[in-house]
Scaffold this motif. Structure first.
Motif, PDB file in Angstrom:
ATOM      1  N   GLU A   1      60.946 -85.303  50.718  1.00 15.00           N
ATOM      2  CA  GLU A   1      59.939 -84.244  50.868  1.00 15.00           C
ATOM      3  C   GLU A   1      60.551 -82.880  50.597  1.00 15.00           C
ATOM      4  O   GLU A   1      59.943 -82.035  49.919  1.00 15.00           O
ATOM      5  CB  GLU A   1      59.362 -84.291  52.287  1.00 15.00           C
ATOM      6  CG  GLU A   1      58.488 -85.499  52.561  1.00 15.00           C
ATOM      7  CD  GLU A   1      57.952 -85.509  53.979  1.00 15.00           C
ATOM      8  OE1 GLU A   1      57.897 -84.426  54.596  1.00 15.00           O
ATOM      9  OE2 GLU A   1      57.599 -86.578  54.480  1.00 15.00           O
TER      10      GLU A   1
ATOM     11  N   VAL B   1      59.520 -80.248  47.492  1.00 15.71           N
ATOM     12  CA  VAL B   1      59.166 -78.842  47.664  1.00 15.71           C
ATOM     13  C   VAL B   1      60.028 -77.961  46.765  1.00 15.71           C
ATOM     14  O   VAL B   1      59.521 -77.058  46.087  1.00 15.71           O
ATOM     15  CB  VAL B   1      59.336 -78.427  49.143  1.00 15.71           C
ATOM     16  CG1 VAL B   1      59.277 -76.909  49.289  1.00 15.71           C
ATOM     17  CG2 VAL B   1      58.267 -79.074  49.997  1.00 15.71           C
TER      18      VAL B   1
ATOM     19  N   LEU C   1      53.411 -82.529  46.832  1.00 16.43           N
ATOM     20  CA  LEU C   1      54.018 -83.103  48.028  1.00 16.43           C
ATOM     21  C   LEU C   1      53.333 -84.393  48.453  1.00 16.43           C
ATOM     22  O   LEU C   1      54.003 -85.351  48.868  1.00 16.43           O
ATOM     23  CB  LEU C   1      53.973 -82.072  49.166  1.00 16.43           C
ATOM     24  CG  LEU C   1      54.590 -82.481  50.501  1.00 16.43           C
ATOM     25  CD1 LEU C   1      56.077 -82.768  50.344  1.00 16.43           C
ATOM     26  CD2 LEU C   1      54.372 -81.377  51.543  1.00 16.43           C
ATOM     27  N   TYR C   2      52.017 -84.442  48.342  1.00 15.08           N
ATOM     28  CA  TYR C   2      51.284 -85.590  48.866  1.00 15.08           C
ATOM     29  C   TYR C   2      51.032 -86.678  47.820  1.00 15.08           C
ATOM     30  O   TYR C   2      50.411 -87.694  48.123  1.00 15.08           O
ATOM     31  CB  TYR C   2      49.980 -85.120  49.516  1.00 15.08           C
ATOM     32  CG  TYR C   2      50.290 -84.280  50.735  1.00 15.08           C
ATOM     33  CD1 TYR C   2      50.715 -84.869  51.906  1.00 15.08           C
ATOM     34  CD2 TYR C   2      50.241 -82.892  50.681  1.00 15.08           C
ATOM     35  CE1 TYR C   2      51.052 -84.109  53.018  1.00 15.08           C
ATOM     36  CE2 TYR C   2      50.573 -82.120  51.780  1.00 15.08           C
ATOM     37  CZ  TYR C   2      50.980 -82.733  52.944  1.00 15.08           C
ATOM     38  OH  TYR C   2      51.333 -81.966  54.042  1.00 15.08           O
TER      39      TYR C   2
ATOM     40  N   THR D   1      54.137 -88.865  52.119  1.00 18.88           N
ATOM     41  CA  THR D   1      54.254 -87.763  53.081  1.00 18.88           C
ATOM     42  C   THR D   1      53.058 -87.811  54.027  1.00 18.88           C
ATOM     43  O   THR D   1      51.914 -87.923  53.581  1.00 18.88           O
ATOM     44  CB  THR D   1      54.267 -86.413  52.352  1.00 18.88           C
ATOM     45  OG1 THR D   1      55.347 -86.395  51.423  1.00 18.88           O
ATOM     46  CG2 THR D   1      54.417 -85.267  53.331  1.00 18.88           C
TER      47      THR D   1
ATOM     48  N   PRO E   1      52.482 -79.481  55.736  1.00 20.55           N
ATOM     49  CA  PRO E   1      53.408 -78.882  54.759  1.00 20.55           C
ATOM     50  C   PRO E   1      54.571 -78.120  55.397  1.00 20.55           C
ATOM     51  O   PRO E   1      55.657 -78.068  54.819  1.00 20.55           O
ATOM     52  CB  PRO E   1      52.503 -77.932  53.964  1.00 20.55           C
ATOM     53  CG  PRO E   1      51.132 -78.487  54.118  1.00 20.55           C
ATOM     54  CD  PRO E   1      51.086 -79.072  55.490  1.00 20.55           C
TER      55      PRO E   1
ATOM     56  N   ALA F   1      53.412 -71.730  55.717  1.00 23.80           N
ATOM     57  CA  ALA F   1      53.408 -72.873  54.801  1.00 23.80           C
ATOM     58  C   ALA F   1      52.299 -72.739  53.762  1.00 23.80           C
ATOM     59  O   ALA F   1      52.484 -73.092  52.586  1.00 23.80           O
ATOM     60  CB  ALA F   1      53.241 -74.171  55.598  1.00 23.80           C
TER      61      ALA F   1
ATOM     62  N   LEU G   1      53.169 -72.909  50.039  1.00 18.31           N
ATOM     63  CA  LEU G   1      52.697 -74.164  49.433  1.00 18.31           C
ATOM     64  C   LEU G   1      51.170 -74.206  49.492  1.00 18.31           C
ATOM     65  O   LEU G   1      50.579 -75.028  50.204  1.00 18.31           O
ATOM     66  CB  LEU G   1      53.285 -75.369  50.172  1.00 18.31           C
ATOM     67  CG  LEU G   1      54.819 -75.458  50.252  1.00 18.31           C
ATOM     68  CD1 LEU G   1      55.234 -76.579  51.198  1.00 18.31           C
ATOM     69  CD2 LEU G   1      55.411 -75.681  48.865  1.00 18.31           C
TER      70      LEU G   1
ATOM     71  N   ASP H   1      49.452 -77.706  48.384  1.00 19.29           N
ATOM     72  CA  ASP H   1      49.726 -78.781  49.341  1.00 19.29           C
ATOM     73  C   ASP H   1      49.014 -78.529  50.663  1.00 19.29           C
ATOM     74  O   ASP H   1      48.498 -79.465  51.297  1.00 19.29           O
ATOM     75  CB  ASP H   1      51.232 -78.894  49.581  1.00 19.29           C
ATOM     76  CG  ASP H   1      51.972 -79.394  48.350  1.00 19.29           C
ATOM     77  OD1 ASP H   1      51.399 -80.204  47.611  1.00 19.29           O
ATOM     78  OD2 ASP H   1      53.111 -78.946  48.125  1.00 19.29           O
ATOM     79  N   SER H   2      48.979 -77.281  51.113  1.00 21.89           N
ATOM     80  CA  SER H   2      48.316 -76.949  52.379  1.00 21.89           C
ATOM     81  C   SER H   2      46.820 -77.217  52.293  1.00 21.89           C
ATOM     82  O   SER H   2      46.226 -77.785  53.223  1.00 21.89           O
ATOM     83  CB  SER H   2      48.573 -75.480  52.742  1.00 21.89           C
ATOM     84  OG  SER H   2      49.943 -75.253  52.991  1.00 21.89           O
TER      85      SER H   2
ATOM     86  N   TYR I   1      46.270 -80.958  52.376  1.00 20.05           N
ATOM     87  CA  TYR I   1      46.513 -81.580  53.676  1.00 20.05           C
ATOM     88  C   TYR I   1      45.385 -81.302  54.653  1.00 20.05           C
ATOM     89  O   TYR I   1      44.846 -82.227  55.274  1.00 20.05           O
ATOM     90  CB  TYR I   1      47.836 -81.086  54.275  1.00 20.05           C
ATOM     91  CG  TYR I   1      48.097 -81.679  55.641  1.00 20.05           C
ATOM     92  CD1 TYR I   1      48.632 -82.948  55.769  1.00 20.05           C
ATOM     93  CD2 TYR I   1      47.761 -80.991  56.809  1.00 20.05           C
ATOM     94  CE1 TYR I   1      48.832 -83.524  57.013  1.00 20.05           C
ATOM     95  CE2 TYR I   1      47.960 -81.551  58.058  1.00 20.05           C
ATOM     96  CZ  TYR I   1      48.499 -82.809  58.155  1.00 20.05           C
ATOM     97  OH  TYR I   1      48.676 -83.375  59.396  1.00 20.05           O
TER      98      TYR I   1
END
Length: 461
Positions: free
Chosen positions: A57, A61, A67-68, A79, A83, A270, A274, A277-278, A281
């Motif tokens: 992970e 980054v 990421l996911y 993951t 994040p 985060a 990111l 990704d945030s 998520y």
């Protein structure tokens, strides 16, 4: 650690005639136990697979990839954390894997000692007798040495219980998060203890004491890494709201606000670093309960796992949220009631049990909270009298046996989902952790009823 030995340590804390000798013996035993543990783990060729996922992970980054969408190791694990956790994992890409495994094992063993130390401080609040006049210097030395001796003794045995063994086997971060939470919930200084009437340093019944200036930050940090610890912030908030009816703004609310602010700050950080990704998520991944693994897996010691095995299905459907809501209400009621009567250790035990029960997936290694639970019950046994003390000691012994038995691994498990064909005995064995947690919550609720009955009787006299 055997409960009778633990009870003696709790009862004699602060009164040893040879504290330095006790510390030396305890340190030697702890070092020998940790060394044997290290050898056993290496002999078992543990993969520390979760540590490798964390490392992947962090690399994802740094390389700016999705990421996911990442899959790590031969098991192609995804993951599952927010994040912010991946940002923390970026330093794990620096050392080579063999060095990283060594550092992670050593770090987790050190964290275990800190975790036990904080747990003992929590359960011994108000239990250590004040020094007698003319012996302040000697008593001060004992206070510094004997708790550390007890810490090392407990850690020497706690490392072999199943949740701790599995945490180190996988290279998990459970002990780090547990330490962050307990750091907030324990007084920073031994002088900041409750008196027997449950009054903290502020003089208010059930107040959490002075703590440290940033108390609550550890809970906020832990929740930003892994959402489950957020229930401790809910405990602080609910207890603070009840206290606010009489005392207005209070330390409980202050700590809850600090936890919320730290969680929000780290999550926004985060999101800034990111953003993609945030967004993914918090709008999707968060709600994919199956992403972490099979619900029916015997290692899943949450209510959802129990229901999946009980109903012989990989998806327990609406049964899980319905039962989870009921358990959340009961668990938080027990936790808040314990906090209000000044029993912080009971509140922590109930809240931890509730969080683990209602989480979609609570792998067996998440249950490292068995350590403070056993210490809480053992301390109750050491300070109780007659049948009350024996009952608490028996409960402590029973809980310790559950978490040292490795019984959940006695049932068929692995590929092919054999858990979906379990019989009654296998279901019971693979549900020992949740059943123990439910029994703990029920017992604490009974304590609440008995405490109210006693208070009403006193008021009527």
């Amino acid at each position: 650690m055997t409960v009778p030995v633990l009870v003696r340590f709790v009862r004699n804390s602060g009164r040893s005639a040879a504290p330095h000798r006790s510390l030396l013996i305890a340190g030697t035993v702890c070092l020998a136990s940790f060394t044997a543990f290290w050898i056993a783990q290496r002999a078992a060729a543990v993969s520390m697979i979760d540590l490798l996922v964390y490392r992947a992970e962090g690399r994802t980054v740094l390389e700016g990839r999705d990421l996911y969408a990442m899959r790590a190791t031969a098991a192609r694990l995804p993951t599952t954390y927010p994040p912010f956790a991946a940002l923390l994992f970026t330093p794990l890409t620096v050392p080579p894997v063999p060095v990283l495994r060594t550092l992670a094992t050593a770090g987790n063993l050190l964290l275990l000692v800190v975790f036990v130390r904080l747990s003992l401080r929590l359960v011994l609040q108000g239990k250590t007798p004040p020094p007698k006049e003319g012996t302040q210097k000697e008593a001060g030395t004992q206070k510094a040495a004997v708790p550390w001796a007890a810490t090392l003794w407990v850690a020497a045995f706690a490392v072999w219980c199943e949740p701790v063994w599995t945490t180190l086997r996988y290279g998990q971060i459970n002990l780090l998060l547990a330490v962050a939470v307990l750091w907030d919930l324990c007084p920073r200084d031994p002088r900041d203890l409750r008196d027997p009437r449950g009054r903290g340093a502020t003089g208010a019944p059930g107040a959490p004491g002075q703590g440290h200036r940033w108390a609550g930050a550890g809970i906020g940090f832990a929740a930003a890494v892994k959402l489950t610890p957020a229930l401790f912030a809910v405990l602080l908030l609910l207890t603070g709201l009840v206290r606010a009816r009489r005392a207005g703004w209070n330390p409980w609310l202050r700590q809850a606000a600090t936890a919320g602010a730290v969680f929000a700050g780290t999550t926004l950080l985060a999101a800034a670093l990111l953003p993609g990704d945030s967004r993914r998520y918090w709008t999707g991944i968060l709600f994919e309960a199956a992403r972490a693994g099979r619900a029916e897996d015997t290692a899943n010691q949450s209510l959802r796992g129990v229901l999946a095995r009980l109903l012989h299905t990989s998806d327990p459907g609406l049964w899980w949220p319905l039962v989870a809501v009921l358990v959340t209400g009961a668990g938080l009621t027990a936790a808040v009631a314990a906090a209000l009567r000044g029993e912080r250790a009971g509140a922590v035990a109930a809240c931890a049990a509730t969080a683990l029960l209602i989480s979609p997936v609570s792998w067996s290694h998440h249950w490292v909270w068995c350590v403070p639970v056993v210490l809480f019950l053992a301390a109750r046994g050491a300070t109780g009298r007659g049948a009350t003390g024996r009952g608490a000691t028996g409960r402590a012994a029973s809980v310790w046996l559950v978490f040292c038995s490795y019984a959940l691994w006695w049932v068929p498990h692995g590929s092919g989902a054999p858990e979906l064909a379990q019989g009654a005995t296998e279901m019971a064995l693979s549900a020992l952790y949740p059943l123990t947690a439910l029994a703990l919550i029920g017992w604490l609720l009974g304590e609440t009823v008995r405490a109210r009955g006693y208070g009403q009787a006193v008021a009527n006299e």
